[in-house]
Enzyme design. Sequence first.
Site, mmCIF file in Angstrom:
data_model
loop_
_atom_site.group_PDB
_atom_site.id
_atom_site.type_symbol
_atom_site.label_atom_id
_atom_site.label_comp_id
_atom_site.label_asym_id
_atom_site.label_seq_id
_atom_site.Cartn_x
_atom_site.Cartn_y
_atom_site.Cartn_z
ATOM 1 N N GLU A 66 0.820 -1.213 0.000
ATOM 2 C CA GLU A 66 0.000 0.000 0.000
ATOM 3 C C GLU A 66 0.856 1.266 0.000
ATOM 4 O O GLU A 66 0.569 2.228 -0.727
ATOM 5 C CB GLU A 66 -0.939 -0.004 1.218
ATOM 6 C CG GLU A 66 -1.937 -1.154 1.252
ATOM 7 C CD GLU A 66 -2.810 -1.225 0.008
ATOM 8 O OE1 GLU A 66 -2.993 -0.191 -0.658
ATOM 9 O OE2 GLU A 66 -3.305 -2.316 -0.303
ATOM 10 N N HIS B 135 2.141 2.060 -3.407
ATOM 11 C CA HIS B 135 1.181 2.755 -4.277
ATOM 12 C C HIS B 135 1.347 4.265 -4.139
ATOM 13 O O HIS B 135 1.327 5.003 -5.134
ATOM 14 C CB HIS B 135 -0.257 2.377 -3.905
ATOM 15 C CG HIS B 135 -0.763 1.138 -4.558
ATOM 16 N ND1 HIS B 135 -0.683 0.910 -5.916
ATOM 17 C CD2 HIS B 135 -1.394 0.042 -4.029
ATOM 18 C CE1 HIS B 135 -1.234 -0.270 -6.205
ATOM 19 N NE2 HIS B 135 -1.660 -0.813 -5.082
#
Length: 271
Positions: free
Chosen positions: A138, A141
Site C-alpha cells: 500500500e 502505491h
Amino acid sequence: MKKIVVLLTAIIIAIIAVACATNPLTGKTTMAFVDNSQLFPSSFQQYDEVLNESQVVTGTAAALMVDRVGARLKEAAEKWLASEGQSSYLAGYAWEYHLVQDDQVNAWCMPGGKIVVYTGILPVTKDETGLAVVLGHEISHALLNHGQQRMSADVLSQLGASGLNIVTGGRSPETQALAMTAYGVGSQLFGTLPFSRKHESEADHYGLLLMAIAGYSPDAAVPFWERMAAMGGGGTPEFLSTHPSDATRINQLRDWIPEAKSKAAQFGVNY
C-alpha cells in the site's frame, strides 16, 4: 476530417510530453496531468471523512502493530530516497495509519500516504511480517504516485472520447453510439485494466523491496499470497481483472525475493 484527427493527436502528444514526471524509485517517466499539490489535499479530506464514518481501533495490540509496521516502512522509504539524493520527493506526504473494525479482507492507501487496514485482513497476515507485506504494497502505491497516474489516465481517456465525438459528429446517432461503445470497451480492456494490473504488480515489487529494507523478511510475501489465494475469489480471468491473478503474483514475488534481499543488504540488512 484528417486535419482534425492530426490536430487532436498532436494536442494529446503535446500534453503527454509536457505533463510528465520521473519517479525517483523506478526511474520511469509517468503521466502527471494533476499535480500532487492539488491531489493530496483532496485525498486527505476524503481520508478524514472515511475515518469519521468508521470504527477506528486504537490502543490495542493490533492497532499498535499497524503503527509500528507503518513507521518502519516509512523510515525505510526515507532511507532509500535519501540514498538516491531524493529526500525532497517526500515533501507533502503526510503518513498516517489506522486500523478500522471491518470484516473486509483489505487495506488501502490514499495518495500522500493515508492508510487504512481493516481488521478482516489480520487473520490472513497472521503476524507483523505478514502485515508488512500488505503495508509495503500500500505504501508503494503512494510512493509510486499511482493515484496521480490513474487520474492522468482518466483525463487522457476523456480527451480521447471528446476527440471521437468530434470525429464522428457528422455520422448518424447509431454510428456515434456504436463508436463510443467500442471506444469504452477497448479503453477498458486495453487501457484501464492492464494499467491497473501494472500498478498492482509494481506495488508488489517495490513493496517487497521496501519491507526487506525495513527488516522484514521478503520470504513472507509468498506464504501470505498463498493464504489469500486459498480464500478463493480469483475466478475472474486475469485480462478482465484490475489485479494480476494469484498465480502470477506468487510467481513474480518468488522471482523478486533475491532482488529484495540484495537491496536490503545495501542498507546493512541481511537475511
